[in-house]
Design an enzyme around this catalytic site. Structure first.
Site, PDB file in Angstrom:
ATOM      1  N   SER A   1       3.601  -1.402  17.573  1.00  0.00           N
ATOM      2  CA  SER A   1       3.048  -0.914  16.349  1.00  0.00           C
ATOM      3  C   SER A   1       3.274   0.570  16.091  1.00  0.00           C
ATOM      4  O   SER A   1       3.428   0.798  14.788  1.00  0.00           O
ATOM      5  CB  SER A   1       1.264  -0.944  16.521  1.00  0.00           C
ATOM      6  OG  SER A   1       1.071   0.268  17.406  1.00  0.00           O
TER       7      SER A   1
ATOM      8  N   HIS B   1      -1.696   7.641   6.601  1.00  0.00           N
ATOM      9  CA  HIS B   1      -2.542   6.846   7.594  1.00  0.00           C
ATOM     10  C   HIS B   1      -2.614   7.495   8.827  1.00  0.00           C
ATOM     11  O   HIS B   1      -1.582   7.584   9.445  1.00  0.00           O
ATOM     12  CB  HIS B   1      -2.198   5.562   7.589  1.00  0.00           C
ATOM     13  CG  HIS B   1      -2.940   4.799   8.644  1.00  0.00           C
ATOM     14  ND1 HIS B   1      -4.320   4.561   8.582  1.00  0.00           N
ATOM     15  CD2 HIS B   1      -2.631   4.112   9.583  1.00  0.00           C
ATOM     16  CE1 HIS B   1      -4.690   3.728   9.707  1.00  0.00           C
ATOM     17  NE2 HIS B   1      -3.762   3.489  10.418  1.00  0.00           N
TER      18      HIS B   1
ATOM     19  N   SER C   1      -1.237  -2.553   9.579  1.00  0.00           N
ATOM     20  CA  SER C   1      -0.301  -3.599  10.666  1.00  0.00           C
ATOM     21  C   SER C   1      -0.199  -4.999   9.879  1.00  0.00           C
ATOM     22  O   SER C   1      -0.862  -5.280   8.917  1.00  0.00           O
ATOM     23  CB  SER C   1      -1.240  -3.734  11.834  1.00  0.00           C
ATOM     24  OG  SER C   1      -1.278  -2.342  12.435  1.00  0.00           O
TER      25      SER C   1
ATOM     26  N   LYS D   1       4.885  11.860  14.548  1.00  0.00           N
ATOM     27  CA  LYS D   1       5.968  11.147  14.531  1.00  0.00           C
ATOM     28  C   LYS D   1       6.692  10.888  13.273  1.00  0.00           C
ATOM     29  O   LYS D   1       7.620  10.938  12.834  1.00  0.00           O
ATOM     30  CB  LYS D   1       6.048   9.942  15.249  1.00  0.00           C
ATOM     31  CG  LYS D   1       5.497   9.881  16.960  1.00  0.00           C
ATOM     32  CD  LYS D   1       5.126   8.362  17.379  1.00  0.00           C
ATOM     33  CE  LYS D   1       4.369   8.535  18.609  1.00  0.00           C
ATOM     34  NZ  LYS D   1       5.115   9.092  19.728  1.00  0.00           N
TER      35      LYS D   1
ATOM     36  N   GLU E   1     -11.364  -3.999   7.817  1.00  0.00           N
ATOM     37  CA  GLU E   1     -10.865  -5.393   8.774  1.00  0.00           C
ATOM     38  C   GLU E   1     -11.708  -5.241   9.858  1.00  0.00           C
ATOM     39  O   GLU E   1     -11.333  -5.924  10.980  1.00  0.00           O
ATOM     40  CB  GLU E   1      -9.339  -4.793   9.434  1.00  0.00           C
ATOM     41  CG  GLU E   1      -9.319  -3.127   9.681  1.00  0.00           C
ATOM     42  CD  GLU E   1      -7.995  -2.755  10.163  1.00  0.00           C
ATOM     43  OE1 GLU E   1      -7.069  -3.661  10.925  1.00  0.00           O
ATOM     44  OE2 GLU E   1      -7.622  -1.661   9.738  1.00  0.00           O
TER      45      GLU E   1
ATOM     46  N   ASN F   1      -9.960   6.917  14.678  1.00  0.00           N
ATOM     47  CA  ASN F   1      -9.501   5.800  13.584  1.00  0.00           C
ATOM     48  C   ASN F   1     -10.522   5.145  12.915  1.00  0.00           C
ATOM     49  O   ASN F   1     -11.367   4.628  13.351  1.00  0.00           O
ATOM     50  CB  ASN F   1      -8.558   4.766  14.151  1.00  0.00           C
ATOM     51  CG  ASN F   1      -7.638   4.099  13.431  1.00  0.00           C
ATOM     52  OD1 ASN F   1      -7.756   4.251  12.169  1.00  0.00           O
ATOM     53  ND2 ASN F   1      -6.863   3.247  13.700  1.00  0.00           N
TER      54      ASN F   1
ATOM     55  N   THR G   1      -8.284   5.156  20.779  1.00  0.00           N
ATOM     56  CA  THR G   1      -8.242   5.839  19.229  1.00  0.00           C
ATOM     57  C   THR G   1      -9.479   5.196  18.375  1.00  0.00           C
ATOM     58  O   THR G   1      -9.225   5.039  17.381  1.00  0.00           O
ATOM     59  CB  THR G   1      -6.935   5.202  18.896  1.00  0.00           C
ATOM     60  OG1 THR G   1      -6.912   4.032  18.884  1.00  0.00           O
ATOM     61  CG2 THR G   1      -5.871   5.773  19.655  1.00  0.00           C
TER      62      THR G   1
ATOM     63  N   CYS H   1      -5.178  -1.569   7.600  1.00  0.00           N
ATOM     64  CA  CYS H   1      -5.709  -0.383   7.383  1.00  0.00           C
ATOM     65  C   CYS H   1      -5.328  -0.040   5.870  1.00  0.00           C
ATOM     66  O   CYS H   1      -5.710   1.168   5.183  1.00  0.00           O
ATOM     67  CB  CYS H   1      -5.301   0.679   8.206  1.00  0.00           C
ATOM     68  SG  CYS H   1      -5.561   0.548  10.038  1.00  0.00           S
TER      69      CYS H   1
HETATM   70  N1  CAA Z   1      -0.614  16.314  28.188  1.00  0.00           N
HETATM   71  C1  CAA Z   1      -0.151  16.236  26.830  1.00  0.00           C
HETATM   72  N2  CAA Z   1       0.172  14.842  26.141  1.00  0.00           N
HETATM   73  C2  CAA Z   1       0.108  13.879  27.047  1.00  0.00           C
HETATM   74  C3  CAA Z   1      -0.391  13.775  28.320  1.00  0.00           C
HETATM   75  C4  CAA Z   1      -0.689  15.044  28.779  1.00  0.00           C
HETATM   76  N3  CAA Z   1      -1.203  15.008  29.967  1.00  0.00           N
HETATM   77  N4  CAA Z   1      -0.361  12.553  28.804  1.00  0.00           N
HETATM   78  C5  CAA Z   1       0.059  11.733  27.512  1.00  0.00           C
HETATM   79  N5  CAA Z   1       0.406  12.451  26.568  1.00  0.00           N
HETATM   80  C6  CAA Z   1       0.868  11.985  25.424  1.00  0.00           C
HETATM   81  C7  CAA Z   1       2.151  11.105  25.685  1.00  0.00           C
HETATM   82  O1  CAA Z   1       3.280  11.657  25.904  1.00  0.00           O
HETATM   83  C8  CAA Z   1       1.999  10.370  24.136  1.00  0.00           C
HETATM   84  O2  CAA Z   1       2.701  11.224  23.222  1.00  0.00           O
HETATM   85  P1  CAA Z   1       3.995  10.399  22.638  1.00  0.00           P
HETATM   86  O3  CAA Z   1       3.819   9.255  22.045  1.00  0.00           O
HETATM   87  O4  CAA Z   1       4.332  11.477  21.604  1.00  0.00           O
HETATM   88  O5  CAA Z   1       5.035  10.480  23.748  1.00  0.00           O
HETATM   89  C9  CAA Z   1       0.449  10.363  23.916  1.00  0.00           C
HETATM   90  O6  CAA Z   1      -0.008  11.240  24.536  1.00  0.00           O
HETATM   91  C10 CAA Z   1      -0.107   8.983  24.223  1.00  0.00           C
HETATM   92  O7  CAA Z   1       0.188   8.572  25.414  1.00  0.00           O
HETATM   93  P2  CAA Z   1       0.586   7.296  25.908  1.00  0.00           P
HETATM   94  O8  CAA Z   1       1.731   6.633  24.935  1.00  0.00           O
HETATM   95  O9  CAA Z   1       1.033   7.171  27.174  1.00  0.00           O
HETATM   96  O10 CAA Z   1      -0.906   6.569  25.417  1.00  0.00           O
HETATM   97  P3  CAA Z   1      -1.147   4.946  25.725  1.00  0.00           P
HETATM   98  O11 CAA Z   1      -0.057   4.276  26.405  1.00  0.00           O
HETATM   99  O12 CAA Z   1      -2.514   4.786  26.253  1.00  0.00           O
HETATM  100  O13 CAA Z   1      -0.929   4.327  24.453  1.00  0.00           O
HETATM  101  C11 CAA Z   1      -1.473   4.086  22.027  1.00  0.00           C
HETATM  102  C12 CAA Z   1      -1.161   4.935  23.044  1.00  0.00           C
HETATM  103  C13 CAA Z   1       0.082   2.994  22.060  1.00  0.00           C
HETATM  104  C14 CAA Z   1      -1.359   4.724  20.554  1.00  0.00           C
HETATM  105  C15 CAA Z   1      -2.672   3.165  22.194  1.00  0.00           C
HETATM  106  O14 CAA Z   1      -3.596   3.921  22.200  1.00  0.00           O
HETATM  107  C16 CAA Z   1      -2.736   2.174  21.265  1.00  0.00           C
HETATM  108  O15 CAA Z   1      -2.431   0.811  21.472  1.00  0.00           O
HETATM  109  N6  CAA Z   1      -3.468   2.435  20.029  1.00  0.00           N
HETATM  110  C17 CAA Z   1      -3.866   1.286  18.724  1.00  0.00           C
HETATM  111  C18 CAA Z   1      -2.707   0.879  18.206  1.00  0.00           C
HETATM  112  C19 CAA Z   1      -2.252   2.101  17.195  1.00  0.00           C
HETATM  113  O16 CAA Z   1      -3.264   2.874  17.036  1.00  0.00           O
HETATM  114  N7  CAA Z   1      -0.954   2.012  16.871  1.00  0.00           N
HETATM  115  C20 CAA Z   1      -0.693   3.246  15.875  1.00  0.00           C
HETATM  116  C21 CAA Z   1       0.415   2.451  14.698  1.00  0.00           C
HETATM  117  S1  CAA Z   1      -0.533   0.912  14.142  1.00  0.00           S
HETATM  118  C22 CAA Z   1      -1.422   1.570  13.055  1.00  0.00           C
HETATM  119  O17 CAA Z   1      -1.461   2.784  12.524  1.00  0.00           O
HETATM  120  C23 CAA Z   1      -2.547   0.716  12.370  1.00  0.00           C
HETATM  121  C24 CAA Z   1      -3.924   1.102  13.048  1.00  0.00           C
HETATM  122  O18 CAA Z   1      -4.412   1.778  12.429  1.00  0.00           O
HETATM  123  C25 CAA Z   1      -4.252   0.550  14.533  1.00  0.00           C
END
Ligand code: CAA
Length: 445
Positions: free
Chosen positions: A211, A244, A364, A253, A83, A328, A163, A120
């Site tokens: 996502s 994945h 996605s 999750k 991609e 990733n 990521t 992906c």
């Molecule tokens: N100690 C322990 N854990 C902590 C922490 C700390 N101090 N601070 C944060 N965390 C945990 C949070 O609780 C969270 O875990 P949970 O989801 O289990 O609650 C985790 O760390 C991430 O924290 P946030 O949700 O606050 O992180 P963020 O807002 O920065 O976003 C994300 C995380 C949404 C994955 C972001 O990185 C993102 O947008 N990534 C790209 C999209 C993606 O990868 N999506 C996955 C599904 S889509 C897919 O799989 C296709 C693909 O390859 C892209």
């Protein structure tokens, strides 16, 4: 029926790495544990200035062909999943074949080449295409080369920056394979979704939280669809379940949801009931909201049970090992998860042939696919031959300032000159642009 599946695997990581808890988190004003525990990625692999999806794919493919003693004439098909393509017309597989033709006698003129797109998921779709081509008897005794290659970069400041990763996985698909055979049965969960996309732009538009929900919803549909053809799955059926893995936290999750599904109505649900009650059933609730709240409460308790934790440690944790060290790799990510599982089995000296894995792919936009794989007799020799540690250990550690420079070099919208951080050594490298705006490559001894 002759088995068809994966006969050999090689990976190629980007040669740079960014320490997320140590280097990235402090600059972002975040706690290191967000990365080491929450997201689960210690290092993002990133490409040096002379690396890209073609060099990483061609370097992985060359190592695979050399190790298996194969020549171009042995390969009837080259499919690339990515991609991160830089051309809407000319497929990356033609560039990779061109690279390989620089170093082998003979050519790939006879080989059918393509490029697959479904975020992906497309690496797994390329496996499917190869499987179907061989099953249809159209391969004339030749094997297929499938290469999943990506530079998974996000706009700086996007939450996805946490990521990132870059790397390629090359796989040889053949009859009577050495590593795993693929099941005929498959399940799909597919819907028109707007969670992550790149509408003619280099960096993705992402709705991160959505996502995650879409990943889980489509994976669940795919599991139900798989069960409709293969029969109910049980938690003891599969030694490992590679998913994945955009980041290990996502897999945590998915695994919990999957475990709830595969234990529902079984003796395991009953055994757990003494501690956490039976699973909520929708019919017992007045509203959907009440039901969902009860499910969330059940899952919170389920994940703390000894039974679940043991299952997770044995079946899921070993699959995210490499991902936590590289980030990733988009299309390659589920294939890296499978390799992690196979390496864990080798490390445990496990008698693994004949055992089964359930593989959950996702792209996605969005589509999930689930199929089973059966481990073959030759798996151990093949897995021991993959040079994962040397590649990961030799990566150059970037400072945050260097990371920003590297990100700019790989940003198609910027024109910056940066010195390489590592020296090319017996590998394909990007050398610049040609007169028709094509990318050009050489093999450096
Ligand atoms: N100690 C322990 N854990 C902590 C922490 C700390 N101090 N601070 C944060 N965390 C945990 C949070 O609780 C969270 O875990 P949970 O989801 O289990 O609650 C985790 O760390 C991430 O924290 P946030 O949700 O606050 O992180 P963020 O807002 O920065 O976003 C994300 C995380 C949404 C994955 C972001 O990185 C993102 O947008 N990534 C790209 C999209 C993606 O990868 N999506 C996955 C599904 S889509 C897919 O799989 C296709 C693909 O390859 C892209």
């Amino acid at each position: 029926m002759t088995a068809v599946g994966i006969d050999a695997i090689e990976i190629r990581t980007g040669k740079l790495r960014l320490d997320l808890p140590g280097t990235f988190a402090p600059v972002k004003g975040e706690e290191p544990e967000k990365y080491s525990k929450g997201i689960g990625i210690e290092y993002s692999s990133l490409p040096d200035v002379y690396e890209d999806i073609v060099t990483m794919g061609a370097n992985a493919a060359k190592r695979l062909l050399d190790r298996k003693g194969l020549a171009p004439d042995d390969i009837g098909r080259i499919d690339v999943a990515t991609e991160s393509a830089f051309d809407n017309s000319k497929p990356v597989s033609t560039y990779i074949a061109g690279c390989l033709e620089q170093v082998y006698d003979g050519d790939f003129h006879h080989a059918n080449k393509g490029e697959r797109k479904f975020a992906c998921l497309s690496g797994t779709q390329c496996l499917d295409d190869a499987y179907n081509w061989i099953r249809a008897g159209r391969n004339r005794g030749r094997a297929a080369l499938v290469i999943a290659t990506d530079t998974a970069l996000y706009e700086r400041g996007d939450p996805g920056e946490a990521t990132q990763g870059a790397g390629a996985v090359a796989m040889l698909i053949d009859e009577d394979p050495d590593i795993v055979s693929l099941s005929t049965e498959q399940g799909y969960g597919s819907a028109d979704e707007t969670d992550f996309l790149k509408p003619n732009q280099q960096f993705p538009s992402v709705d991160g939280k959505r996502s995650v929900q879409v990943y889980l919803a489509r994976m669940r549909e795919a599991l139900e669809d798989y069960e409709s053809v293969a029969g109910d799955t049980h938690s003891e059926d599969f030694v490992y379940i590679p998913f994945h893995t955009p980041y290990p936290g996502m897999v945590r999750k998915a695994a919990l949801l999957g475990y709830r599904h595969i234990t529902r109505g079984t003796e395991i649900e009953e055994a757990l009931a003494d501690d956490i009650g039976m699973q909520p059933r929708e019919d017992d609730f007045a509203t959907r909201e009440d039901y969902e709240e009860a499910i969330r409460a059940y899952m919170d308790e389920l994940k703390e049970t000894r039974r679940y934790r043991e299952w997770y440690e044995q079946t899921i944790d070993p699959t995210v090992d490499i991902s936590g060290q590289v980030g990733n790799w988009y299309t390659g990510s589920v294939h890296v998860a499978r390799l992690s599982a196979l390496r864990a089995a080798a490390e445990a000296d496990r008698d693994f042939a004949g055992e089964r894995m359930l593989v959950g792919s996702y792209g996605s936009g969005a589509q999930a696919e689930i199929h089973a794989e059966t481990v073959r007799e030759g798996w151990r020799t093949e897995v021991d031959a993959v040079d994962v540690e040397p590649q990961l250990d030799e990566r150059y550690d970037l400072s945050f300032e260097e990371y920003e420079l590297v990100h700019d070099v790989h940003n198609h919208g910027k024109d910056v000159e940066v010195e390489e951080f590592t020296q090319p050594d017996a590998e394909f490298v990007f050398t610049g642009w040609g007169r028709m705006n094509e990318r050009r490559y050489d093999y450096v001894e």
